[in-house]
Every structure is written in C-alpha cells, then in structure tokens.
Design a protein around this motif. Structure first.
Motif, mmCIF file in Angstrom:
data_model
loop_
_atom_site.group_PDB
_atom_site.id
_atom_site.type_symbol
_atom_site.label_atom_id
_atom_site.label_comp_id
_atom_site.label_asym_id
_atom_site.label_seq_id
_atom_site.Cartn_x
_atom_site.Cartn_y
_atom_site.Cartn_z
ATOM 1 N N ASP A 53 0.841 -1.258 0.053
ATOM 2 C CA ASP A 53 0.094 -0.070 -0.197
ATOM 3 C C ASP A 53 0.848 1.322 -0.091
ATOM 4 O O ASP A 53 1.861 1.326 0.949
ATOM 5 C CB ASP A 53 -0.864 -0.023 1.246
ATOM 6 C CG ASP A 53 -1.874 1.098 1.220
ATOM 7 O OD1 ASP A 53 -2.233 1.618 0.199
ATOM 8 O OD2 ASP A 53 -2.445 1.334 2.211
ATOM 9 N N VAL A 55 0.505 4.132 1.126
ATOM 10 C CA VAL A 55 0.260 4.932 2.261
ATOM 11 C C VAL A 55 1.546 4.285 3.223
ATOM 12 O O VAL A 55 2.186 4.910 4.170
ATOM 13 C CB VAL A 55 -1.053 5.160 2.846
ATOM 14 C CG1 VAL A 55 -0.860 5.596 4.168
ATOM 15 C CG2 VAL A 55 -1.722 5.786 2.089
ATOM 16 N N THR A 56 1.524 2.908 3.384
ATOM 17 C CA THR A 56 2.396 2.391 4.470
ATOM 18 C C THR A 56 3.790 2.061 3.883
ATOM 19 O O THR A 56 4.672 1.812 4.548
ATOM 20 C CB THR A 56 2.126 0.815 4.593
ATOM 21 O OG1 THR A 56 1.926 0.122 3.474
ATOM 22 C CG2 THR A 56 0.653 0.730 5.386
ATOM 23 N N PRO A 61 0.552 11.042 4.364
ATOM 24 C CA PRO A 61 -0.388 10.464 5.333
ATOM 25 C C PRO A 61 -1.910 10.524 5.084
ATOM 26 O O PRO A 61 -2.072 11.328 3.956
ATOM 27 C CB PRO A 61 -0.143 11.671 6.526
ATOM 28 C CG PRO A 61 1.414 12.312 6.291
ATOM 29 C CD PRO A 61 1.423 12.109 4.875
ATOM 30 N N PRO A 62 -2.537 9.998 5.499
ATOM 31 C CA PRO A 62 -3.999 9.567 5.172
ATOM 32 C C PRO A 62 -4.747 11.009 5.420
ATOM 33 O O PRO A 62 -5.415 11.399 4.467
ATOM 34 C CB PRO A 62 -4.503 8.677 5.962
ATOM 35 C CG PRO A 62 -3.493 7.690 6.500
ATOM 36 C CD PRO A 62 -2.087 8.577 6.286
ATOM 37 N N GLU A 63 -4.143 11.785 6.365
ATOM 38 C CA GLU A 63 -4.936 13.077 6.519
ATOM 39 C C GLU A 63 -4.645 14.010 5.128
ATOM 40 O O GLU A 63 -5.411 14.612 4.774
ATOM 41 C CB GLU A 63 -4.447 13.764 7.699
ATOM 42 C CG GLU A 63 -4.655 13.177 8.921
ATOM 43 C CD GLU A 63 -3.530 12.020 9.367
ATOM 44 O OE1 GLU A 63 -2.215 12.005 8.910
ATOM 45 O OE2 GLU A 63 -3.767 10.970 9.859
ATOM 46 N N HIS A 64 -3.511 13.880 4.741
ATOM 47 C CA HIS A 64 -3.078 14.800 3.488
ATOM 48 C C HIS A 64 -3.856 14.390 2.267
ATOM 49 O O HIS A 64 -4.364 15.328 1.562
ATOM 50 C CB HIS A 64 -1.583 14.776 3.232
ATOM 51 C CG HIS A 64 -0.556 15.599 4.184
ATOM 52 N ND1 HIS A 64 0.472 15.412 4.175
ATOM 53 C CD2 HIS A 64 -1.193 16.105 5.476
ATOM 54 C CE1 HIS A 64 1.089 16.325 5.271
ATOM 55 N NE2 HIS A 64 -0.043 16.384 6.116
ATOM 56 N N VAL A 65 -4.053 13.022 1.979
ATOM 57 C CA VAL A 65 -4.712 12.458 0.923
ATOM 58 C C VAL A 65 -6.053 12.897 1.012
ATOM 59 O O VAL A 65 -6.870 13.088 0.125
ATOM 60 C CB VAL A 65 -4.648 11.025 0.871
ATOM 61 C CG1 VAL A 65 -5.200 10.418 -0.115
ATOM 62 C CG2 VAL A 65 -3.115 10.631 0.617
ATOM 63 N N ALA A 66 -6.727 12.984 2.314
ATOM 64 C CA ALA A 66 -8.231 13.295 2.601
ATOM 65 C C ALA A 66 -8.408 15.016 2.189
ATOM 66 O O ALA A 66 -9.431 15.183 1.376
ATOM 67 C CB ALA A 66 -8.555 13.012 3.838
ATOM 68 N N HIS A 80 -11.451 13.398 -9.001
ATOM 69 C CA HIS A 80 -10.826 12.140 -8.001
ATOM 70 C C HIS A 80 -9.151 11.924 -8.242
ATOM 71 O O HIS A 80 -8.893 12.242 -9.265
ATOM 72 C CB HIS A 80 -11.642 10.720 -7.999
ATOM 73 C CG HIS A 80 -11.255 10.060 -9.457
ATOM 74 N ND1 HIS A 80 -12.178 10.622 -10.568
ATOM 75 C CD2 HIS A 80 -10.526 9.155 -9.937
ATOM 76 C CE1 HIS A 80 -11.764 9.706 -11.851
ATOM 77 N NE2 HIS A 80 -10.847 8.891 -11.291
#
Length: 131
Positions: A53, A55-56, A61-66, A80
């Motif tokens: 993955d 992200v791993t 970080p997932p917050e930046h992607v969001a 998207h």
C-alpha cells in the motif's frame, strides 16, 4: 529418357529431405526460444517484490490525501485522485533542456545582413487625382 526421370526423382528426393531437416531445425529453435522466454518470465515474476500500500510504503499521510481529495472535490465537480507521488528535487536536466528549447524559438535580433541586394526604401508616391 529414363536417366533424366531418374535424376529428376533423385534431386526431388534430396530437396524434400533438406526441406524437412530445415523445418525440424527451425521448429527446434522456436521451441527453445519459447522455453527461455517462459523461464525469464517466471524469474522476473518471482524477483519482483509484492506490491504494498503506498500509504504504508512511506507515502503521504492519510490526512493529507483526505485534504487533497476534498480540495479536488470542491474545485472540480467529479474529480478524484488517480495517483500521488513525491516531486523530484533535481530538475537541472529538465530546466536546461527546456531553456535550450525555448531559446531556439527566439533567436533574437539579426546582427548580420543577408548577402545580395537589399530592397531600398522608396517614399510613397502622391495619390492620383481622379477625373
């Protein structure tokens, strides 16, 4: 006449035999190349690491992607994210190539005159009067 027929049949038989030998050799080469290609494919598949993955694997970080996804959604109605990757830092080759390309379009003022006769500037002639 029988000698000519006999020689023709012998030559025909030799040609058929040589053609068969050549066909078998070509078939052997094709089979050998196919096996080596299969072997290379299997080694290449086993040598590649399993995909992880992003992200791993040290991605954003997932917050930046969001946050990026929310911004894209606001700006574009149905936007998207397709791919996120880090920006390369070393752009010297790209910049120098781009500069050379752009400067080729703008050679600047001409400093030398073309050889040969140059057109002379003539003053405009007075307008003719119509009668």
């Amino acid at each position: 006449m029988t000698d000519i027929v006999m020689q023709t049949l012998i030559v025909f038989g030799l040609l058929v035999g040589v053609s068969m030998v050549v066909a078998v050799v070509i078939q052997g080469i094709v089979v050998a190349m196919g096996r080596s290609a299969d072997r290379r494919e299997r080694t290449r598949k086993s040598a590649t690491a399993p995909q992880t993955d992003p992200v791993t694997a040290g991605g954003p970080p997932p917050e930046h992607v969001a946050a990026i996804a929310a911004a894209v959604s606001v700006v574009f109605d149905d936007g998207h994210i397709v791919h996120i990757e880090p920006v390369r830092q070393d752009t010297s080759w790209t910049a120098s190539g781009r500069q050379a390309h752009h400067s080729s379009h703008h050679p600047g003022p001409r400093t030398t005159r073309r050889p040969g006769p140059q057109p002379r500037h003539q003053p405009p002639s007075p307008p003719r009067e119509s009668r």
